[in-house]
Design a protein around this motif. Sequence first.
Motif, PDB file in Angstrom:
ATOM      1  N   SER A  60     -27.985  11.325  -0.820  1.00 21.72           N
ATOM      2  CA  SER A  60     -27.650  10.332  -1.833  1.00 21.72           C
ATOM      3  C   SER A  60     -27.207   9.018  -1.210  1.00 21.72           C
ATOM      4  O   SER A  60     -27.968   8.064  -1.147  1.00 21.72           O
ATOM      5  CB  SER A  60     -26.599  10.865  -2.804  1.00 21.72           C
ATOM      6  OG  SER A  60     -26.350   9.891  -3.784  1.00 21.72           O
ATOM      7  N   CYS A  61     -25.979   8.965  -0.671  1.00 21.90           N
ATOM      8  CA  CYS A  61     -25.427   7.649  -0.345  1.00 21.90           C
ATOM      9  C   CYS A  61     -26.024   7.031   0.913  1.00 21.90           C
ATOM     10  O   CYS A  61     -25.953   5.850   1.115  1.00 21.90           O
ATOM     11  CB  CYS A  61     -23.915   7.740  -0.185  1.00 21.90           C
ATOM     12  SG  CYS A  61     -23.411   8.454   1.391  1.00 21.90           S
TER      13      CYS A  61
ATOM     14  N   CYS B 219     -20.970  10.660   0.949  1.00 21.63           N
ATOM     15  CA  CYS B 219     -21.127  11.540  -0.220  1.00 21.63           C
ATOM     16  C   CYS B 219     -21.195  13.009   0.168  1.00 21.63           C
ATOM     17  O   CYS B 219     -20.909  13.882  -0.631  1.00 21.63           O
ATOM     18  CB  CYS B 219     -22.343  11.143  -1.055  1.00 21.63           C
ATOM     19  SG  CYS B 219     -23.922  11.666  -0.388  1.00 21.63           S
TER      20      CYS B 219
ATOM     21  N   SER C 256     -21.222  11.548  -6.533  1.00 22.15           N
ATOM     22  CA  SER C 256     -21.739  10.404  -7.267  1.00 22.15           C
ATOM     23  C   SER C 256     -21.510   9.113  -6.497  1.00 22.15           C
ATOM     24  O   SER C 256     -20.674   9.050  -5.612  1.00 22.15           O
ATOM     25  CB  SER C 256     -21.048  10.305  -8.621  1.00 22.15           C
ATOM     26  OG  SER C 256     -21.321  11.465  -9.357  1.00 22.15           O
ATOM     27  N   HIS C 257     -22.229   8.081  -6.898  1.00 22.94           N
ATOM     28  CA  HIS C 257     -22.213   6.847  -6.115  1.00 22.94           C
ATOM     29  C   HIS C 257     -20.848   6.174  -6.060  1.00 22.94           C
ATOM     30  O   HIS C 257     -20.597   5.376  -5.154  1.00 22.94           O
ATOM     31  CB  HIS C 257     -23.264   5.882  -6.649  1.00 22.94           C
ATOM     32  CG  HIS C 257     -23.255   4.568  -5.924  1.00 22.94           C
ATOM     33  ND1 HIS C 257     -23.476   4.479  -4.578  1.00 22.94           N
ATOM     34  CD2 HIS C 257     -23.001   3.313  -6.332  1.00 22.94           C
ATOM     35  CE1 HIS C 257     -23.372   3.222  -4.197  1.00 22.94           C
ATOM     36  NE2 HIS C 257     -23.081   2.490  -5.244  1.00 22.94           N
TER      37      HIS C 257
ATOM     38  N   SER D 173     -19.019   5.521  -2.819  1.00 25.82           N
ATOM     39  CA  SER D 173     -19.363   4.455  -1.880  1.00 25.82           C
ATOM     40  C   SER D 173     -18.551   3.184  -2.084  1.00 25.82           C
ATOM     41  O   SER D 173     -18.674   2.253  -1.301  1.00 25.82           O
ATOM     42  CB  SER D 173     -20.854   4.119  -1.988  1.00 25.82           C
ATOM     43  OG  SER D 173     -21.627   5.259  -1.735  1.00 25.82           O
TER      44      SER D 173
ATOM     45  N   THR E 171     -26.670   0.415  -2.806  1.00 25.98           N
ATOM     46  CA  THR E 171     -26.306   1.615  -3.562  1.00 25.98           C
ATOM     47  C   THR E 171     -27.066   2.844  -3.078  1.00 25.98           C
ATOM     48  O   THR E 171     -28.074   2.746  -2.402  1.00 25.98           O
ATOM     49  CB  THR E 171     -26.581   1.432  -5.062  1.00 25.98           C
ATOM     50  OG1 THR E 171     -27.975   1.228  -5.246  1.00 25.98           O
ATOM     51  CG2 THR E 171     -25.819   0.250  -5.611  1.00 25.98           C
ATOM     52  N   SER E 172     -26.565   4.013  -3.491  1.00 24.76           N
ATOM     53  CA  SER E 172     -27.124   5.262  -3.013  1.00 24.76           C
ATOM     54  C   SER E 172     -28.484   5.528  -3.648  1.00 24.76           C
ATOM     55  O   SER E 172     -28.859   4.914  -4.636  1.00 24.76           O
ATOM     56  CB  SER E 172     -26.166   6.402  -3.322  1.00 24.76           C
ATOM     57  OG  SER E 172     -25.906   6.428  -4.688  1.00 24.76           O
TER      58      SER E 172
ATOM     59  N   THR F 146     -28.810   5.969  -7.528  1.00 18.81           N
ATOM     60  CA  THR F 146     -28.440   4.942  -8.513  1.00 18.81           C
ATOM     61  C   THR F 146     -29.670   4.434  -9.243  1.00 18.81           C
ATOM     62  O   THR F 146     -30.094   3.290  -9.066  1.00 18.81           O
ATOM     63  CB  THR F 146     -27.740   3.757  -7.821  1.00 18.81           C
ATOM     64  OG1 THR F 146     -27.036   4.244  -6.717  1.00 18.81           O
ATOM     65  CG2 THR F 146     -26.798   3.047  -8.746  1.00 18.81           C
TER      66      THR F 146
END
Lengths: 326, 577
Positions: free
Chosen positions: A131-132, A137, B44-45, B48, B207-208, B211
């Motif tokens: 994900s990140c 994450c 979840s983003h 970050s 962003t990840s 997103t």
Amino acid sequence: MKTSKYFAFFYLSMGFLPILFFLLLISAFYSYMYFKELLILIGLDLLVFSILGGLEIYKRSDKVKTNKLVKNYLSNVKNDGYNIVIAGFDIKSKEIKQKQYKVNINKYTSVLDAILDVKKAQDNTIALRYSCRMGICGSCGMVINGKPSLACETNFIKVAKNNVVTVEPMQAHPIVKDLVTDFKDFFDKHSSVEPHLIRENTKEQMTGKTPYDQKPDDTNKFLPYSYCIMCGLCNDACPVVNSNPEFLGPQALSQAYRYQMDSRDQSKDRLTAIDKLTGLWGCEFAGACSKACPKGVDPASAIQLLKMVSISDDLKGKNDGEKNEV
Amino acid sequence: MQLLKYDVIILGSGIGGFTTAIHSSNLNKKAKIAIISKLHAMRSHSVSAEGGISGVLYPEINKDSEKLHAYDTIKGSDYLSDQDAVELLVKNAPKEIVFFEHLGVPWNRDQKGIIQERPFGGMSIPRTAFAADKTGFFMMRSLYDQVQSLPNVDIFHENFATKILRTKDAVGVFIIDLATGKHKVIYGSSLVIATGGFSRVYKITTTSHSTTGDGIALAYNAGASLKDVEFVQFHPTALVPNGILITEAARGEGGYLLNKDNERFMKRYASSKMELAPRDIISRAIITEINEGRGMKDPSSGLEYVYLDLRHLGKEIINKKLPMIKEICIKTIGLNPEEEPIPVRPAAHFTMGGINTDIDGRVLDIELNHINNLWAVGECGCVSVHGANRLGSNSLSQCSVWGRVVGKEVSKNTHDIKHDDLKELEKLAEEEELRLNVLFDKKGMYTAYELEDEMREVMEKHFYVYRNEKEMKKGLDILEKLLKKSTNLRIQDKSNIFNTNLRDTLEFINQIELAHAVAVAALNRKESRGAHSRTDYPKRDDRVWLKHTILAKDGSGIKINYSDVKITKWKPEERKY
């Protein structure tokens, strides 16, 4: 092969040193307190565990198939450009299958970038979590060239051996597909250690307008252990988790310590719940968890400190878990 | 297909989703609450988020005030924010910082234990509380951990929502359980969308990967309107070449922006605020420097950049307040910011626009009527606190403030679902199942991956920091073609277990719709305001354009409407820093 065996022996012998030191400390402490039976019990316990732990690492070093496979593989492969070998779990045959792909790499490419490029351009079906892509994450934990790592912060060229990088799923979690493993048990263990601040006045906690009192020195007691991103790599590296699925594991225990040491916490039961053989006493101090952690959390030390807290609380009569059981 | 009944359904597990869950759970212990996340919920983003959360903590010490915070925010928004919403934000933000302290966030404190605040872009006084440069991460972990203690909250990890199902009194979500590929319908009396923004429609973004604005697209297809989607924030300092965020706090702590000639060029663009001007202004400054030949070029990616120099801050500040920045630079590009300046350029970071909501977070349609049982929280919703440009650290406060507001609202909106509603939901779910089966089996011409790359190139090229009619029209044409092509996709992975190919395809379909909406709205707004900067209309035009753009789906096209900007105390004036 041989090197990994030596490594295991090294660990085996090295493992004794801190344990001996620990024993020395505890024996001094306990002989002072006249708790002779307990001393023998713990001493025997640690002795047996350390031997078992060493054996387990030794066995595992034999089992680390990838290194062997990679070596065999490398001798057969022509090295034109960079390659990635994805040793993923095949859902049809229910076994690990290796596939090799060519990848375009530059000096910035991470292992995650390389896998995603393969997924986009060569094989859309590859399953992995990500994900990140900035190491916060905790999604992309996998075993890269035999070492549990986050794919997003592992530079391809740096870890490539003869221009090849091999990735495989973590081994301590049940494998779902390709590089994806099942985290349910891992999450359950985490949530079983009361991983949150416990306050007597919960209404105040939710709506209060003044911060609780805490000085930087108090914060520093738990801060190093609060960086856990729940990637699961420490549990994957832990020899005890791999041999005993009941063991809570370094992630959950380090988080128990994180909240236990928070000066704002008012929990009474957290320690009691983990004061058992599959809890904090299950740790054999192999130290593999701390080596694997990509965020510098030191679960091994957290667990030893947790043992200390538990013993001293026991002696002070704070921790009445044992007594209730008797 | 499995049907599961809950009272409150929360789609998304970022800071907005989790705070909503915690507050509604505390206020209504009988309510059954479901959190649905397409990832593991704690990933979840929001994790970050780096720099911090804004809120006036010490008005008596540093002479800060809610009024000043509101003014900074409104001026930062280029006067497009709804001022009643901003007033609500600044009033409640300090309380939320304390709330997170109570959940265990290790805020940086001074020796006396007072929570420290750092300077941030566009804020006239240091008012950003922080936990090193991992603020979002710590907030997310505390929230996730707190949710573990709530018996009435269930978390559905890795369940991908594909459609919102609405009837008169009930609302539901159609989801695919990624682990098994099984379909589920989770239905109940309230649905809160908290799925974040859609900056991934751009090629280079902070962003990840996740997103992708799924919740916004779902709401859009369920009849909700979108507001102000033309305003996309470009964060001035994204790491070259991978786009990872280098927090604004790096400049808040004293970092310099330098061009090729080693000049602090911000003095020519915002002489009083320098590196702490709002993000839109710095992004434009950097792109101007690059366009005028004062940038540098990375040979491997071809990207041009300027330098963010932290060397003069010293090891102690970097290690104590910006440790993650250092870690990221070393691990991803092999550069130590203590010794070398960091190459940065603007990249898509935050979508100011989103699902049109009122001040209570209730979702509105194009006629500005409430849509029953539907709320939106956080970046996915547009409650209009950020207007045309968000100030750094206001997003975390927005998520927490409206998490509480909406949590309270939904805790009251729990009712039984009538038999007729359930029947209707089942029928809608069957239609959705059919759509998914068709998509799954279709032997289309394209894969989502190739179209996605094209979409991202287009957005990056035609809808970046500077925009103009000609370029945007070209971009819109390509996006419309892509939108057509998105009905002709094929999915290679035919298994049910953890089918990320199917997920990626559904995400792309969501993204292309949103990219298209951004293009339409951007082309439509003929002025420059905040992050929307047009070279052919370089001035702000309050006479015509002091209004929100509202979009809604109209068949395969888009309807455009407008709504007024709510102005309470602060009249629009020239925006200079």
